[in-house]
Scaffold this motif. Sequence first.
Motif, PDB file in Angstrom:
ATOM      1  N   GLY A   8      -6.985  15.132  -8.238  1.00  0.00           N
ATOM      2  CA  GLY A   8      -7.450  15.629  -6.946  1.00  0.00           C
ATOM      3  C   GLY A   8      -8.190  14.534  -6.204  1.00  0.00           C
ATOM      4  O   GLY A   8      -8.382  13.430  -6.711  1.00  0.00           O
ATOM      5  N   CYS A  12     -13.916  16.126  -5.982  1.00  0.00           N
ATOM      6  CA  CYS A  12     -13.481  17.492  -6.320  1.00  0.00           C
ATOM      7  C   CYS A  12     -13.976  17.932  -7.692  1.00  0.00           C
ATOM      8  O   CYS A  12     -13.854  19.102  -8.043  1.00  0.00           O
ATOM      9  CB  CYS A  12     -11.961  17.619  -6.225  1.00  0.00           C
ATOM     10  N   HIS A 107      -4.529  20.228 -10.993  1.00  0.00           N
ATOM     11  CA  HIS A 107      -5.005  19.825  -9.672  1.00  0.00           C
ATOM     12  C   HIS A 107      -6.226  20.653  -9.268  1.00  0.00           C
ATOM     13  O   HIS A 107      -6.138  21.875  -9.139  1.00  0.00           O
ATOM     14  CB  HIS A 107      -3.868  20.011  -8.657  1.00  0.00           C
ATOM     15  N   GLN A 109      -8.249  21.703  -6.410  1.00  0.00           N
ATOM     16  CA  GLN A 109      -7.981  21.757  -4.977  1.00  0.00           C
ATOM     17  C   GLN A 109      -9.086  22.518  -4.252  1.00  0.00           C
ATOM     18  O   GLN A 109      -9.586  23.531  -4.744  1.00  0.00           O
ATOM     19  CB  GLN A 109      -6.640  22.452  -4.749  1.00  0.00           C
ATOM     20  N   MET A 141       1.117  16.951  -2.184  1.00  0.00           N
ATOM     21  CA  MET A 141       0.831  18.130  -3.002  1.00  0.00           C
ATOM     22  C   MET A 141       1.779  18.178  -4.196  1.00  0.00           C
ATOM     23  O   MET A 141       2.991  18.082  -4.026  1.00  0.00           O
ATOM     24  CB  MET A 141       0.952  19.404  -2.171  1.00  0.00           C
ATOM     25  N   THR A 147      -2.830  24.487 -10.479  1.00  0.00           N
ATOM     26  CA  THR A 147      -3.854  24.315  -9.448  1.00  0.00           C
ATOM     27  C   THR A 147      -5.031  25.247  -9.717  1.00  0.00           C
ATOM     28  O   THR A 147      -4.843  26.431  -9.982  1.00  0.00           O
ATOM     29  CB  THR A 147      -3.261  24.609  -8.055  1.00  0.00           C
ATOM     30  N   ASP A 149      -9.051  26.290  -8.273  1.00  0.00           N
ATOM     31  CA  ASP A 149      -9.952  26.279  -7.116  1.00  0.00           C
ATOM     32  C   ASP A 149     -11.223  25.531  -7.480  1.00  0.00           C
ATOM     33  O   ASP A 149     -12.002  25.975  -8.329  1.00  0.00           O
ATOM     34  CB  ASP A 149     -10.274  27.718  -6.717  1.00  0.00           C
TER      35      ASP A 149
END
Length: 172
Positions: A8, A12, A107, A109, A141, A147, A149
């Motif tokens: 990321g 992040c 990831h 994100q 992406m 992914t 949060d």
Amino acid sequence: MKVYVIMGVAGCGKSTVGREAAKRLNIPFLEGDHFHPKSNIKKMSRGTPLNDEDRMPWVEAMIQTCQGTASKSDGKDAPMILACSALSKTVRQRLREGLNERCQFIHLQGAQAMIERRLSERSGHFFKADLLASQFAALDMPQRAITLDVFQPVDILAQQVCDIIQSEDQAE
């Protein structure tokens, strides 16, 4: 060896989450920032974004270190975690090739404004908050990544990473 790449944009939480998950699982953790050549650090310190050509020596160093860490471990199939931005498809593809397709991207994100706020509160790092926009612009992406949060608490994110690693290890 399977490498779980926590990826990321800067700020992040890659390092924080990756380090905590590795500690909980008692597996190796590698900090991608440590593999940048001095020229990359100088460039970013001046506020100049890196391009894929700049990133390739960094990527190769990470691949070599992952392979070396795996060869030193008792169980060659033991997982490890690498914190690495892996923003571009080119970087992710080279990591996949160099690690013989034995990597999983996770990831982290989140919204640019919130990550920018986080970066502005960080001190002592060569990456400057004004480069964040260039990282979001450079981010291709990922299509083959899990992914998460980034704005969940670190404990929850670290546990999610642990759950991913443990479930994949049991499946293999």
